[in-house]
Design a protein around this motif. Structure first.
Motif, PDB file in Angstrom:
ATOM      1  N   GLY A   9      37.702  39.164  31.068  1.00  0.00           N
ATOM      2  CA  GLY A   9      36.967  38.567  32.176  1.00  0.00           C
ATOM      3  C   GLY A   9      37.299  39.133  33.536  1.00  0.00           C
ATOM      4  N   TYR A  10      37.942  40.289  33.595  1.00  0.00           N
ATOM      5  CA  TYR A  10      38.316  40.880  34.871  1.00  0.00           C
ATOM      6  C   TYR A  10      37.257  41.870  35.328  1.00  0.00           C
ATOM      7  CZ  TYR A  10      42.907  39.080  33.496  1.00  0.00           C
ATOM      8  OH  TYR A  10      43.934  38.276  33.086  1.00  0.00           O
ATOM      9  N   ASN A  11      36.833  41.766  36.578  1.00  0.00           N
ATOM     10  CA  ASN A  11      35.952  42.771  37.157  1.00  0.00           C
ATOM     11  C   ASN A  11      36.806  43.901  37.733  1.00  0.00           C
ATOM     12  OD1 ASN A  11      36.980  41.839  39.598  1.00  0.00           O
ATOM     13  ND2 ASN A  11      35.169  40.625  40.088  1.00  0.00           N
ATOM     14  N   ILE A  12      36.168  44.830  38.427  1.00  0.00           N
ATOM     15  CA  ILE A  12      36.906  46.009  38.901  1.00  0.00           C
ATOM     16  C   ILE A  12      37.983  45.634  39.909  1.00  0.00           C
ATOM     17  CG2 ILE A  12      35.027  47.609  38.424  1.00  0.00           C
ATOM     18  CD1 ILE A  12      34.333  47.565  41.380  1.00  0.00           C
ATOM     19  N   PHE A  13      37.739  44.617  40.723  1.00  0.00           N
ATOM     20  CA  PHE A  13      38.740  44.250  41.721  1.00  0.00           C
ATOM     21  C   PHE A  13      39.887  43.463  41.093  1.00  0.00           C
ATOM     22  CE2 PHE A  13      34.840  44.824  44.266  1.00  0.00           C
ATOM     23  CZ  PHE A  13      35.289  45.851  45.073  1.00  0.00           C
ATOM     24  N   GLY A  14      39.589  42.687  40.057  1.00  0.00           N
ATOM     25  CA  GLY A  14      40.661  42.028  39.327  1.00  0.00           C
ATOM     26  C   GLY A  14      41.577  43.040  38.664  1.00  0.00           C
ATOM     27  N   LEU A  15      40.983  44.076  38.058  1.00  0.00           N
ATOM     28  CA  LEU A  15      41.784  45.138  37.440  1.00  0.00           C
ATOM     29  C   LEU A  15      42.555  45.926  38.493  1.00  0.00           C
ATOM     30  CD1 LEU A  15      39.234  46.470  34.787  1.00  0.00           C
ATOM     31  CD2 LEU A  15      41.320  45.168  34.331  1.00  0.00           C
ATOM     32  N   ALA A  16      41.926  46.142  39.669  1.00  0.00           N
ATOM     33  CA  ALA A  16      42.610  46.862  40.741  1.00  0.00           C
ATOM     34  C   ALA A  16      43.848  46.111  41.201  1.00  0.00           C
ATOM     35  CB  ALA A  16      41.654  47.085  41.911  1.00  0.00           C
ATOM     36  N   VAL A  17      43.775  44.787  41.232  1.00  0.00           N
ATOM     37  CA  VAL A  17      44.940  43.980  41.620  1.00  0.00           C
ATOM     38  C   VAL A  17      46.007  44.042  40.537  1.00  0.00           C
ATOM     39  CG1 VAL A  17      45.741  41.642  42.092  1.00  0.00           C
ATOM     40  CG2 VAL A  17      43.618  42.449  43.122  1.00  0.00           C
ATOM     41  N   ILE A  18      45.609  43.907  39.282  1.00  0.00           N
ATOM     42  CA  ILE A  18      46.579  43.922  38.176  1.00  0.00           C
ATOM     43  C   ILE A  18      47.325  45.250  38.126  1.00  0.00           C
ATOM     44  CG2 ILE A  18      46.824  43.888  35.663  1.00  0.00           C
ATOM     45  CD1 ILE A  18      44.463  41.954  35.567  1.00  0.00           C
ATOM     46  N   TYR A  19      46.586  46.359  38.243  1.00  0.00           N
ATOM     47  CA  TYR A  19      47.196  47.681  38.128  1.00  0.00           C
ATOM     48  C   TYR A  19      47.602  48.265  39.475  1.00  0.00           C
ATOM     49  CZ  TYR A  19      45.597  47.581  33.302  1.00  0.00           C
ATOM     50  OH  TYR A  19      45.398  47.240  31.978  1.00  0.00           O
ATOM     51  N   ARG A  20      47.468  47.478  40.551  1.00  0.00           N
ATOM     52  CA  ARG A  20      47.876  47.874  41.895  1.00  0.00           C
ATOM     53  C   ARG A  20      47.220  49.194  42.318  1.00  0.00           C
ATOM     54  NH1 ARG A  20      49.394  43.240  41.227  1.00  0.00           N
ATOM     55  NH2 ARG A  20      51.410  42.380  41.915  1.00  0.00           N
ATOM     56  N   CYS A  21      45.914  49.237  42.168  1.00  0.00           N
ATOM     57  CA  CYS A  21      45.145  50.423  42.551  1.00  0.00           C
ATOM     58  C   CYS A  21      44.480  50.145  43.891  1.00  0.00           C
ATOM     59  CB  CYS A  21      44.111  50.769  41.486  1.00  0.00           C
ATOM     60  SG  CYS A  21      44.819  51.084  39.858  1.00  0.00           S
ATOM     61  N   GLU A  22      45.202  50.406  44.972  1.00  0.00           N
ATOM     62  CA  GLU A  22      44.681  50.076  46.303  1.00  0.00           C
ATOM     63  C   GLU A  22      43.449  50.885  46.674  1.00  0.00           C
ATOM     64  OE1 GLU A  22      48.052  53.056  46.770  1.00  0.00           O
ATOM     65  OE2 GLU A  22      47.730  51.165  45.711  1.00  0.00           O
ATOM     66  N   ASN A  23      43.314  52.093  46.112  1.00  0.00           N
ATOM     67  CA  ASN A  23      42.137  52.905  46.429  1.00  0.00           C
ATOM     68  C   ASN A  23      40.851  52.237  45.953  1.00  0.00           C
ATOM     69  OD1 ASN A  23      43.539  55.071  47.623  1.00  0.00           O
ATOM     70  ND2 ASN A  23      44.080  55.883  45.627  1.00  0.00           N
ATOM     71  N   VAL A  24      40.910  51.611  44.784  1.00  0.00           N
ATOM     72  CA  VAL A  24      39.745  50.889  44.275  1.00  0.00           C
ATOM     73  C   VAL A  24      39.594  49.554  44.995  1.00  0.00           C
ATOM     74  CG1 VAL A  24      38.680  49.854  42.230  1.00  0.00           C
ATOM     75  CG2 VAL A  24      39.919  52.010  42.034  1.00  0.00           C
ATOM     76  N   PHE A  25      40.694  48.861  45.218  1.00  0.00           N
ATOM     77  CA  PHE A  25      40.633  47.554  45.878  1.00  0.00           C
ATOM     78  C   PHE A  25      40.050  47.675  47.280  1.00  0.00           C
ATOM     79  CE2 PHE A  25      42.428  44.014  48.304  1.00  0.00           C
ATOM     80  CZ  PHE A  25      42.097  42.945  47.482  1.00  0.00           C
ATOM     81  N   ASN A  26      40.324  48.771  47.963  1.00  0.00           N
ATOM     82  CA  ASN A  26      39.822  48.944  49.328  1.00  0.00           C
ATOM     83  C   ASN A  26      38.310  49.103  49.391  1.00  0.00           C
ATOM     84  OD1 ASN A  26      42.268  48.711  50.700  1.00  0.00           O
ATOM     85  ND2 ASN A  26      42.760  50.872  50.411  1.00  0.00           N
ATOM     86  N   LEU A  27      37.669  49.341  48.254  1.00  0.00           N
ATOM     87  CA  LEU A  27      36.203  49.422  48.250  1.00  0.00           C
ATOM     88  C   LEU A  27      35.574  48.092  48.627  1.00  0.00           C
ATOM     89  CD1 LEU A  27      35.621  51.521  44.999  1.00  0.00           C
ATOM     90  CD2 LEU A  27      35.527  52.312  47.368  1.00  0.00           C
ATOM     91  N   ILE A  28      36.327  47.019  48.496  1.00  0.00           N
ATOM     92  CA  ILE A  28      35.779  45.701  48.834  1.00  0.00           C
ATOM     93  C   ILE A  28      35.482  45.599  50.323  1.00  0.00           C
ATOM     94  CG2 ILE A  28      37.943  44.459  49.340  1.00  0.00           C
ATOM     95  CD1 ILE A  28      36.794  42.176  47.562  1.00  0.00           C
ATOM     96  N   TYR A  29      36.164  46.404  51.141  1.00  0.00           N
ATOM     97  CA  TYR A  29      35.927  46.388  52.588  1.00  0.00           C
ATOM     98  C   TYR A  29      34.681  47.185  52.960  1.00  0.00           C
ATOM     99  CZ  TYR A  29      40.730  44.727  52.528  1.00  0.00           C
ATOM    100  OH  TYR A  29      41.871  44.015  52.273  1.00  0.00           O
ATOM    101  N   GLN A  30      34.127  47.923  52.007  1.00  0.00           N
ATOM    102  CA  GLN A  30      32.884  48.656  52.241  1.00  0.00           C
ATOM    103  C   GLN A  30      31.670  47.888  51.713  1.00  0.00           C
ATOM    104  OE1 GLN A  30      35.406  52.637  51.074  1.00  0.00           O
ATOM    105  NE2 GLN A  30      33.218  52.709  50.705  1.00  0.00           N
ATOM    106  N   MET A  31      31.891  46.655  51.269  1.00  0.00           N
ATOM    107  CA  MET A  31      30.815  45.859  50.689  1.00  0.00           C
ATOM    108  C   MET A  31      30.205  44.928  51.725  1.00  0.00           C
ATOM    109  SD  MET A  31      32.414  44.803  46.976  1.00  0.00           S
ATOM    110  CE  MET A  31      30.883  43.996  46.489  1.00  0.00           C
ATOM    111  N   SER A  32      29.051  44.412  51.371  1.00  0.00           N
ATOM    112  CA  SER A  32      28.380  43.408  52.198  1.00  0.00           C
ATOM    113  C   SER A  32      28.921  42.031  51.816  1.00  0.00           C
ATOM    114  CB  SER A  32      26.868  43.491  51.982  1.00  0.00           C
ATOM    115  OG  SER A  32      26.550  43.284  50.617  1.00  0.00           O
ATOM    116  N   GLY A  33      28.108  40.998  51.923  1.00  0.00           N
ATOM    117  CA  GLY A  33      28.544  39.647  51.612  1.00  0.00           C
ATOM    118  C   GLY A  33      28.904  39.433  50.165  1.00  0.00           C
TER     119      GLY A  33
END
Length: 653
Positions: A378-402
Motif C-alpha cells: 500500500g505504499y506509493n512512491i513517496f511512502g517508499l521514498a521515506v522508507i528507503y530515505r530517497c530524498e531525490n524522489v521525495f523532493n518531487l513532492i515540492y514540484q507538485m500542485s495541490g
C-alpha cells in the motif's frame, strides 16, 4: 586466461566423455600450442594430420580455432589458422552450438572477429543452441563494447535470420542495457555508426514495447541502474563545476528518428548546463564559431587535466541513459499493450526504491496516472521514498500542485501513516552515507521533522495497529543509534577537551613568563616596544580565550542529557563552536610561539620569518586535513540548505 579456457575445455559431463568416439587426448600437443599461440608447433601438427584443422580436440567439441581465439594470446596464430581453413569450416560448432565468431564475441576478441567475418560473413547470422543467440548477443552480454560496435556495423537486417526482430532484438536491447551500453561515443575507433540501445530503440520502435519470456524488459533494467543517472554520483566542488560546463556529443546530428533530441544540454534539466557558453565566449560569435571554440577549449583542458575526460564520460552516460528512458516511455505509451500497467507500475516503484528520480519523472511525464500506483503493502512512491530515505524522489513532492496533500495520506495494512514510516530506522546503506552516529541521528530527525511538516496535524497522534504513535516508533527504532551518537559525541569531546586544556595552560603560562623577561626596575617586558612582541601578546590572549571557550563547549557536551531532539541542533552547534574555537586557539598559539622564536633568536633578521612561517604551517595544515572535513559536514548538515526542498522548476504532476 589459459586456465579459464582449460576449464571451459573440460566442462562437458562425464557421461559424454565416456561415450566419446574420438581420443581427444592425442590432440594435447595441438591444444597446448593453440592456448599458447605457438604457431610453429601447431603447423607441424597440421602437416602430420591435416584433419586436425577442423577436428574437435576437446570433449567440449572445440577446435584449435576456438581455443586460440578464447586464449587471446596471438592474433597471428588465428590469422594463419583461418588462412589454412576452408570458409565453411569457420561455421563449425563447439558445445552449445557456438561457432568461432561466438567465442570471439564472448571473449571480446575484436581482431579475431574481423578476421572471421571477412572470410565467412554468414557467421554473423548463425545462432547458438543456448537461447538461440547470435554473436551480437554474446558481445553484448559479455560487456565487450568495441566488439559489439564492430558486429553492429557489419550485421545487416537480414530478412531470414532477422537479428533485430523480436525476440532476438529484444534480447539484444536488454543485454545492451544490462551492460550499460546506452550509447557509444563518436570518438570510438573506428567511428561508431551505431549507438546500441538508443539506436536500437530508434530504428526498431517495437523493441521498446517487447519483453522477453522471463519477463525481462529494458525499462525494468533501467529502473535499477542508479549509477547511470546524475542523482547517484558524489562529486566534490571542482568536479561539480566541471560537470556543469563540460559538453557532451550532440545526438541531433545522428539519425535516430528522434525529434526530441535537439540539444543534449537542454534535453534534461538534471544535467543542464548552468551557464551559457555564448555569454562566456562572447554574444557576437555565431553558434558554429562558438561550438568550435568550445571544442578547442575542452580538448586543451583534457590534455592539461585528464580527469576532465572521466567527468565528461560520466555526463555523457547520464545523458544517454535519460534519453533512453524517455524514448522507451514514449514507445510504450504509444502501444496498445494490455500489460503496460504492470510494467510501468514495476518501473516507477523500483526506481523509487533505488532513488532514481530521473526515471520517476520521465515515467510520470508519459504516464501521469503512474503517480498513484502503490505496491503490495500500500505504499506509493513517496511512502517508499521515506522508507528507503530517497530524498531525490521525495523532493518531487515540492514540484507538485495541490495533489501533494493527497500523496501524503498513506496508511498501510498495519495502519502506519507516512509519519510512522519516517519514524523507522533508515536502511543501513543510506545511514552510512552520513559520517558519525551523531550526524546520522541528526539526519534521521531531519527526515522525521520534514514529513511531520507535510502531513496533517491529526497524523501526528495517529496510532498504528500496535497502538504506537509516530514519536513512539521513532524512539523505539532509534534507541541504539542515540546510544551510539552519545558515545561518538563524548569520545570526540573527550579528545578535544585534552587538547583545549593543554593549550589554555600553555597560553596562561606564556603570559606570565614573557619572552626576554622583564625589566628589573619597573617590571616592563624587555621586548615591549617590538612589533613581534605585540603579535605575541595578542595571539597568546586570543589563544587563551578561545581555548577556554572551546573547553567549556566540550564540557557542556560531556554533561548534556542526550535527548533525541538535542541531536538536531543543540549538540551539533556546541560541537561546531568547540571545533572552531579549538582551531583558532591552535592557530594563535603557533603564531605566538613563532613570534617568540623571532624575538629571541631572530636578531632582527627578517629572513628568519620564512622557515619559522613554513614550520608553523605544518600543525595548522595537519589540523585542517584531519578535522576540517568533520567541521564542514557539521556546518553543512546543521546550517546548510538541507537535503529537502524544490530542486527543479519542472512540473511534476
Amino acid at each position: 586466461m589459459e586456465s579459464q579456457v582449460l576449464m571451459d575445455a573440460s566442462s562437458s559431463s562425464r557421461g559424454a566423455r565416456e561415450n566419446k568416439d574420438e581420443d581427444y587426448w592425442r590432440y594435447q600437443p595441438l591444444l597446448k600450442a593453440a592456448l599458447r599461440g605457438d604457431w610453429d608447433s601447431a603447423k607441424g601438427f597440421f602437416d602430420q594430420d591435416p584433419d586436425a584443422l577442423t577436428a574437435h580436440i576437446t570433449d567440449a567439441k572445440q577446435t584449435a580455432l576456438h581455443l586460440a581465439i578464447s586464449s587471446g594470446r596471438s592474433i597471428e596464430f588465428v590469422e594463419k589458422l583461418v588462412d589454412l581453413m576452408p570458409p565453411e569450416a569457420l561455421a563449425l560448432r563447439a558445445s552449445q552450438g557456438r561457432t568461432a565468431l561466438h567465442i570471439a564475441a564472448l571473449y571480446g576478441n575484436t581482431k579475431a572477429a574481423v578476421i572471421l567475418v571477412e572470410k565467412h560473413p554468414t557467421s554473423l547470422y548463425i545462432r547458438s543452441y543456448d537461447q538461440n543467440q547470435l554473436p551480437l548477443h554474446f558481445a553484448a552480454n559479455g560487456g565487450h563494447k568495441d566488439t559489439l560496435l564492430y558486429l553492429l556495423s557489419v550485421t545487416e537486417d537480414d530478412p531470414v535470420s532477422k537479428p533485430f526482430a523480436y525476440p532476438s532484438g529484444a534480447l539484444l536491447l536488454y543485454q545492451a542495457v544490462d551492460s550499460e551500453f546506452y550509447g557509444s561515443s563518436a570518438r570510438t575507433n573506428p567511428p561508431a555508426e551505431h549507438y546500441i540501445a538508443l539506436d536500437l530503440v530508434g530504428r526498431h520502435p517495437e523493441l521498446g514495447t517487447s519483453k522477453l519470456v522471463d519477463d525481462k524488459h529494458a525499462l525494468k533494467t533501467m529502473a535499477r541502474k542508479a549509477s547511470a543517472f546524475p542523482s547517484s554520483i558524489r562529486l566534490n566542488r571542482w568536479q561539480r563545476l566541471i560537470y556543469s560546463y563540460v559538453p557532451v556529443e550532440n545526438y541531433a546530428d545522428q539519425d535516430h528518428n528522434r525529434s526530441d533530441i535537439e540539444n543534449p544540454v537542454n534535453s534534461s534539466q538534471v544535467i543542464a548546463q548552468k551557464h551559457s557558453w555564448a555569454r562566456i565566449l562572447g554574444t557576437n560569435f555565431p553558434n558554429s564559431v562558438s561550438r568550435k571554440l568550445q571544442a578547442m577549449l575542452w580538448k586543451v583542458l583534457e590534455l592539461l587535466v585528464p580527469h576532465i575526460k572521466h567527468v565528461q564520460k560520466q555526463k555523457l552516460m547520464h545523458f544517454q541513459a535519460i534519453q533512453l528512458v524517455k524514448s522507451l516511455c514514449e514507445k510504450i505509451g504509444s502501444s496498445n499493450d494490455s500489460e503496460v500497467y504492470e510494467l510501468i507500475c514495476y518501473v516507477i516503484l523500483t526506481a523509487t526504491r533505488y532513488g532514481i528520480h530521473e526515471v520517476v519523472e520521465e515515467v510520470v511525464e508519459s504516464f501521469p496516472q503512474a503517480i498513484w500506483y502503490v505496491d503490495n503493502d500500500g505504499y506509493n512512491i513517496f511512502g517508499l521514498a521515506v522508507i528507503y530515505r530517497c530524498e531525490n524522489v521525495f523532493n518531487l513532492i515540492y514540484q507538485m500542485s495541490g495533489h501533494k496533500q493527497d500523496m501524503m495520506f498513506v496508511v498501510d495494512k498495519n495502519w502506519n501513516t507516512m509519519l510512522h514510516l519516517a519514524g523507522r530506522l533508515a536502511p543501513f546503506d543510506k545511514l552510512n552515507l552520513v559520517p558519525g552516529a551523531a550526524l546520522q541521528m541528526q539526519r534521521e530527525l531531519q527526515w522525521f521533522k520534514e514529513v511531520e511538516n507535510l502531513v496533517t496535524p491529526g497524523y501526528k497522534e495517529y496510532q498504528n495497529e500496535g497502538n504506537e504513535f509516530p514519536s513512539m516508533v521513532f524512539t523505539k527504532e532509534h534507541k541504539k543509534l542515540v546510544e551510539e551518537g552519545e558515545k561518538w559525541m563524548k569520545d570526540t569531546a573527550n579528545s578535544c577537551t585534552i587538547a583545549a586544556a593543554l593549550i589554555a595552560t600553555i597560553a596562561f603560562a606564556a603570559v606570565i613568563t614573557v619572552p626576554g623577561g622583564t625589566n628589573g626596575t619597573n617590571g616592563v617586558p624587555v621586548f615591549s616596544k617590538a612589533n613581534a612582541f605585540i603579535v605575541f601578546i595578542v595571539s597568546d590572549a586570543i589563544s587563551l580565550f578561545t581555548s577556554t571557550m572551546s573547553l567549556l563547549m566540550f564540557l557542556s557536551i560531556l554533561t548534556s542529557r542526550y535527548a533525541e531532539g538535542d541531536f538536531l541542533y543543540v549538540l551539533p552547534k556546541r560541537l561546531i563552536i568547540g571545533l572552531v574555537t579549538l582551531f583558532m586557539s591552535i592557530t594563535t598559539m603557533i603564531l605566538a610561539f613563532s613570534s617568540t622564536l623571532y624575538l629571541v633568536f631572530g636578531n632582527n633578521k627578517e629572513w628568519i620569518l620564512i622557515p619559522v612561517a613554513a614550520l608553523a604551517c605544518l600543525p595548522i595544515t595537519s589540523f585542517m586535513f584531519l578535522q576540517f572535513p568533520l567541521l564542514v559536514d557539521l556546518i553543512s548538515s546543521t546550517y546548510g540548505p538541507g537535503i529537502f526542498g524544490k530542486k527543479s522548476d519542472r512540473f511534476f504532476f
